[in-house]
Scaffold this motif. Structure first.
Motif, mmCIF file in Angstrom:
data_model
loop_
_atom_site.group_PDB
_atom_site.id
_atom_site.type_symbol
_atom_site.label_atom_id
_atom_site.label_comp_id
_atom_site.label_asym_id
_atom_site.label_seq_id
_atom_site.Cartn_x
_atom_site.Cartn_y
_atom_site.Cartn_z
ATOM 1 N N TYR A 278 0.724 -0.974 -0.141
ATOM 2 C CA TYR A 278 -0.107 0.293 -0.574
ATOM 3 C C TYR A 278 1.109 1.154 0.456
ATOM 4 C CZ TYR A 278 -3.380 -3.219 1.381
ATOM 5 O OH TYR A 278 -4.346 -4.617 1.723
ATOM 6 N N ASP B 204 -8.978 -4.278 6.028
ATOM 7 C CA ASP B 204 -10.309 -3.711 5.456
ATOM 8 C C ASP B 204 -10.538 -1.932 6.764
ATOM 9 O OD1 ASP B 204 -13.034 -3.869 4.113
ATOM 10 O OD2 ASP B 204 -13.862 -5.063 5.835
ATOM 11 N N LEU C 203 -15.236 2.392 5.300
ATOM 12 C CA LEU C 203 -15.146 3.666 4.815
ATOM 13 C C LEU C 203 -15.987 4.474 6.043
ATOM 14 C CD1 LEU C 203 -13.658 4.087 1.394
ATOM 15 C CD2 LEU C 203 -12.446 4.283 3.116
ATOM 16 N N TYR D 242 -7.093 2.714 0.225
ATOM 17 C CA TYR D 242 -8.026 3.108 -0.842
ATOM 18 C C TYR D 242 -6.985 4.690 -1.254
ATOM 19 C CZ TYR D 242 -11.512 0.486 1.539
ATOM 20 O OH TYR D 242 -11.877 -0.206 2.201
ATOM 21 N N SER D 243 -8.324 4.646 -2.325
ATOM 22 C CA SER D 243 -7.777 6.446 -3.025
ATOM 23 C C SER D 243 -8.844 7.412 -2.634
ATOM 24 C CB SER D 243 -8.262 5.850 -4.885
ATOM 25 O OG SER D 243 -8.987 5.740 -5.124
ATOM 26 N N GLU E 135 -11.982 6.630 -4.030
ATOM 27 C CA GLU E 135 -13.494 6.182 -3.286
ATOM 28 C C GLU E 135 -13.401 6.825 -2.676
ATOM 29 O OE1 GLU E 135 -11.585 1.163 -4.553
ATOM 30 O OE2 GLU E 135 -9.757 3.005 -3.162
ATOM 31 N N VAL E 136 -12.697 6.881 -1.426
ATOM 32 C CA VAL E 136 -13.059 8.212 0.332
ATOM 33 C C VAL E 136 -14.366 9.029 -0.539
ATOM 34 C CG1 VAL E 136 -12.780 9.624 2.150
ATOM 35 C CG2 VAL E 136 -10.886 7.876 0.993
#
Length: 334
Positions: A79, A140, A143, A203-204, A207-208
């Motif tokens: 990551y 995981d 979000l 996450y990108s 995505e957030v």
């Protein structure tokens, strides 16, 4: 040639920055030998880059032998590699639950400074990174932790503005006060003025933002229902607010849009089209806000604080009547 020296000469050949920065890498990586290796690596050139590439297999084993925290190394490989600015990487690893990871990564030689601010894994470690990625724990990060911050409108407004690239500092000051020196949204994101916004590398930013806007969509719809307005309602993905279109008697002055924003939107799509608009936001009216170019209604629970615009608004007058009829306790300020 000593593998440590091959590694050192590679960094000296590619490094563009202040010598003190590279020296700190050497101190961490080589311990008591750092001065000896620093002197021996003086005058490194493109030939040393080729030598490191030629010895990639042995350098991979050298770095692997130093790693005493495989999980942190694997998290970086899986990551953290997407972040190469030093402070961004540092904050990103913190979001992954690995505080002080940067020092370890440099000590192992898994990353090194390529300039004063840029840190990355040298290309000759590509094989090692692939091996580490295969052993990385599956993360995981939920979000929907964002829901826990739903009543912290200033923080979510700032987060949305930064993620969308449309943050307006002046507008933020008007509605929420000074921009904080640091913002942390659980394990999802962290912001500091000197670095900017960093999201969890799992996450990108897109995505957030998508989840944040979906949360806003739900809250805007609930607020729209509570207001019991007539007319057509939609949630605008461009404005990132609910838009309630009203036409009271067919006249221009009594027709317009109620922009329902649980937290403020900085979307240019919304603010460029401010014609007969009333803005509804959740939260309390800031003490310094006595008027704005449009009418603003602050909703908190069953209370509504109305800030009248500089020019009279028939549309706002109608909204105030609706608030009374819907059972809100209404206070008005000029």
């Amino acid at each position: 040639m000593d593998l440590h020296l091959i590694e050192a000469r590679y960094q000296r050949a590619v490094f563009k920055g202040r010598s003190e920065v590279a020296m700190r890498d050497f101190m961490l990586r080589y311990g008591e030998r750092w001065e000896e290796i620093w002197e021996a690596s003086s005058g490194a050139s493109e030939e040393d880059v080729k030598a490191a590439e030629y010895k990639a297999g042995e350098l991979k084993e050298l770095v692997a032998s130093r790693i005493d925290d495989v999980e942190t190394a694997a998290l970086y490989a899986a990551y953290g590699r997407s972040l190469s600015v030093e402070r961004e990487l540092e904050l990103g690893m913190e979001l992954l639950g690995r505080h002080s990871a940067l020092e370890k990564l440099i000590r192992w030689g898994l990353v090194m400074h390529f300039s004063d601010e840029i840190v990355a894994a040298p290309p000759y470690l590509a094989g090692l990174l692939l091996e580490l990625m295969r052993n990385s724990p599956r993360l995981d990060v939920d979000l929907w932790q964002l829901e826990a911050f739903a009543h912290d409108q200033p923080s979510l407004a700032l987060l949305e503005g930064l993620l969308s690239g449309e943050f307006d500092e002046e507008l933020h000051r008007i509605f929420y006060g000074e921009v904080p020196k640091e913002l942390r949204i659980g394990k999802i994101a962290v912001y500091t003025p000197d670095v900017g916004i960093v999201v969890n590398p799992v996450y990108s930013p897109e995505e957030v933002l998508e989840v944040l806007v979906e949360l806003k969509r739900r809250r805007a719809y609930a607020l729209s229902k509570a207001l019991a307005l007539h007319g057509e309602y939609e949630f605008s993905s461009e404005a990132r607010c609910g838009l309630h279109y009203l036409s009271l008697d067919g006249s221009a002055e009594k027709s317009g849009v109620v922009a329902i924003c649980p937290w403020l939107s900085y979307s240019r799509k919304l603010w460029r089209k401010l014609r007969n608009v009333v803005l509804v936001v959740e939260g309390q009216r800031p003490p310094g806000l006595t008027s704005f170019k449009i009418g603003v209604v602050f909703i908190k629970g069953g209370e509504a604080e109305v800030v009248k615009p500089q020019l009279p608004s028939k549309l706002l007058e109608y909204i105030v009547d609706i608030l009374y009829s819907a059972g809100f306790f209404v206070s008005e300020s000029q």
